[in-house]
Design an enzyme around this catalytic site. Structure first.
Site, mmCIF file in Angstrom:
data_model
loop_
_atom_site.group_PDB
_atom_site.id
_atom_site.type_symbol
_atom_site.label_atom_id
_atom_site.label_comp_id
_atom_site.label_asym_id
_atom_site.label_seq_id
_atom_site.Cartn_x
_atom_site.Cartn_y
_atom_site.Cartn_z
ATOM 1 N N LYS A 31 5.630 1.237 -7.832
ATOM 2 C CA LYS A 31 4.865 -0.095 -8.002
ATOM 3 C C LYS A 31 4.163 -0.193 -9.424
ATOM 4 C CE LYS A 31 1.632 -0.854 -4.931
ATOM 5 N NZ LYS A 31 1.896 0.129 -4.529
ATOM 6 N N ARG B 22 -2.808 -7.585 -0.032
ATOM 7 C CA ARG B 22 -2.477 -6.425 0.656
ATOM 8 C C ARG B 22 -2.647 -6.813 1.926
ATOM 9 N NH1 ARG B 22 -3.030 -1.246 -2.978
ATOM 10 N NH2 ARG B 22 -2.176 -0.027 -1.976
ATOM 11 N N ARG C 215 1.678 14.607 -6.104
ATOM 12 C CA ARG C 215 1.771 14.625 -6.937
ATOM 13 C C ARG C 215 0.003 15.307 -7.440
ATOM 14 N NH1 ARG C 215 1.914 7.849 -6.737
ATOM 15 N NH2 ARG C 215 -0.148 8.356 -5.290
ATOM 16 N N ARG D 79 -5.149 13.696 -6.569
ATOM 17 C CA ARG D 79 -6.378 12.208 -5.729
ATOM 18 C C ARG D 79 -6.522 12.602 -4.707
ATOM 19 N NH1 ARG D 79 -3.109 6.256 -7.317
ATOM 20 N NH2 ARG D 79 -3.927 6.530 -5.423
ATOM 21 N N ARG E 293 -2.629 5.847 4.984
ATOM 22 C CA ARG E 293 -2.491 4.856 4.083
ATOM 23 C C ARG E 293 -0.865 4.483 4.690
ATOM 24 N NH1 ARG E 293 -2.463 7.539 -1.480
ATOM 25 N NH2 ARG E 293 -2.295 5.666 -2.446
HETATM 26 P P1 AMP Z 1 -3.500 2.339 -4.919
HETATM 27 O O1 AMP Z 1 -3.453 2.520 -6.362
HETATM 28 O O2 AMP Z 1 -3.412 0.790 -5.070
HETATM 29 O O3 AMP Z 1 -2.232 2.857 -4.227
HETATM 30 O O4 AMP Z 1 -4.675 2.268 -4.544
HETATM 31 C C1 AMP Z 1 -5.675 2.958 -4.143
HETATM 32 C C2 AMP Z 1 -6.226 2.458 -2.465
HETATM 33 O O5 AMP Z 1 -7.205 0.931 -3.307
HETATM 34 C C3 AMP Z 1 -5.925 1.280 -1.805
HETATM 35 O O6 AMP Z 1 -5.688 2.872 -0.826
HETATM 36 C C4 AMP Z 1 -6.762 0.459 -1.051
HETATM 37 O O7 AMP Z 1 -8.217 2.143 -0.696
HETATM 38 C C5 AMP Z 1 -7.565 0.718 -2.112
HETATM 39 N N1 AMP Z 1 -7.098 -1.374 -3.055
HETATM 40 C C6 AMP Z 1 -5.856 -0.821 -3.761
HETATM 41 N N2 AMP Z 1 -6.198 -2.843 -3.342
HETATM 42 C C7 AMP Z 1 -6.281 -2.811 -2.639
HETATM 43 C C8 AMP Z 1 -6.586 -4.071 -2.027
HETATM 44 N N3 AMP Z 1 -5.654 -5.136 -2.523
HETATM 45 N N4 AMP Z 1 -7.045 -4.141 -0.272
HETATM 46 C C9 AMP Z 1 -7.744 -3.271 -0.463
HETATM 47 N N5 AMP Z 1 -7.544 -1.968 -1.257
HETATM 48 C C10 AMP Z 1 -7.507 -1.889 -2.275
#
Ligand code: AMP
Length: 217
Positions: A13, A88, A127, A161, A172
């Site tokens: 994404k 989400r 990663r 990360r 996740r």
């Molecule tokens: P990402 O970089 O999009 O994979 O997001 C990393 C982490 O940030 C996720 O595993 C969640 O803990 C948190 N996160 C990001 N976007 C959201 C969202 N829209 N709602 C809730 N948690 C989020």
């Protein structure tokens, strides 16, 4: 135009959104990046978010909605957005409709990047990133040209990360299936949802999404 990219962690994404940002002149809004900025700034919102993120859980809806609403408030009213990682949950999807309605906007196209869990595990467990400049690498797909030295800045320290560790990734993915995938019918019912195959080469997925977004405009 408001475009949403939905897909499990590791579906690409973020990379696709960056490419589309340049190609379509839209703003890439990633809640993951905004939350990581809050953590780096040691803000109180960041401190709350960090605990959830490190354990692979979603941050509470209210926090995610707040960072998006704040970001949009600062933008021009006619800004085009590519939303990456938001909404989400069904509640966030409803909140997004409300934020957009206040601005006289609505969701345009929702692209689901569909990818199998086993493929995602292989992608995500490999990663790592340069600890100095953040350049991303992968142990199978993108190693530094000289082992142990960052191609971009020459840095020699790398980090994984904290939410890319194996048990956290499984959590996740579980959260994606239980909380995020159920919002797909919410958009499908409105005829806004298109699915692409996220297991294809990154460039082919980009082309497919571009065709959908440009034709759908
Ligand atoms: P990402 O970089 O999009 O994979 O997001 C990393 C982490 O940030 C996720 O595993 C969640 O803990 C948190 N996160 C990001 N976007 C959201 C969202 N829209 N709602 C809730 N948690 C989020």
């Amino acid at each position: 135009m408001i475009m949403i990219l939905i897909g499990p962690p590791g579906s690409g994404k973020g990379t696709q959104a960056q490419r589309l940002e340049q190609r379509l002149g839209a703003v890439h809004l990633s809640t993951g990046n905004l939350l990581r900025d809050e953590i780096a700034a040691r803000s109180s919102l960041g401190k709350t978010a960090e605990t959830f993120m490190n354990s692979g859980q979603l941050v509470p809806d209210q926090i995610a909605v707040e960072v998006v609403a704040e970001h949009m408030k600062r933008g021009e009213p006619d800004t085009d957005y590519i939303l990456d990682g938001f909404p989400r949950t069904t509640n966030q999807a409803e909140e997004l409709d409300r934020i957009l309605e206040e601005r006289g906007l609505e969701v345009g196209t929702v692209v689901e990047i569909h990818t199998n869990d086993e493929v995602l595990m292989e992608r995500l467990t490999g990663r790592f990133a340069c600890a100095n400049c953040g350049e991303g690498y992968h142990k199978s797909f993108k190693r530094p040209k000289n082992d142990g030295v960052c191609d971009k800045c020459g840095g020699v320290e790398f980090e994984v990360r904290s939410d890319d560790r194996e048990e956290t990734i499984r959590d996740r993915l579980g959260v994606y299936h239980s909380e995020t995938a159920p919002i797909l019918p919410y958009y499908a019912k409105r005829g806004l949802l298109v699915r692409v195959d996220g297991e294809k080469a990154m460039g082919d997925v980009t082309k497919e999404i571009e065709t959908i977004l440009i034709d759908g405009r």
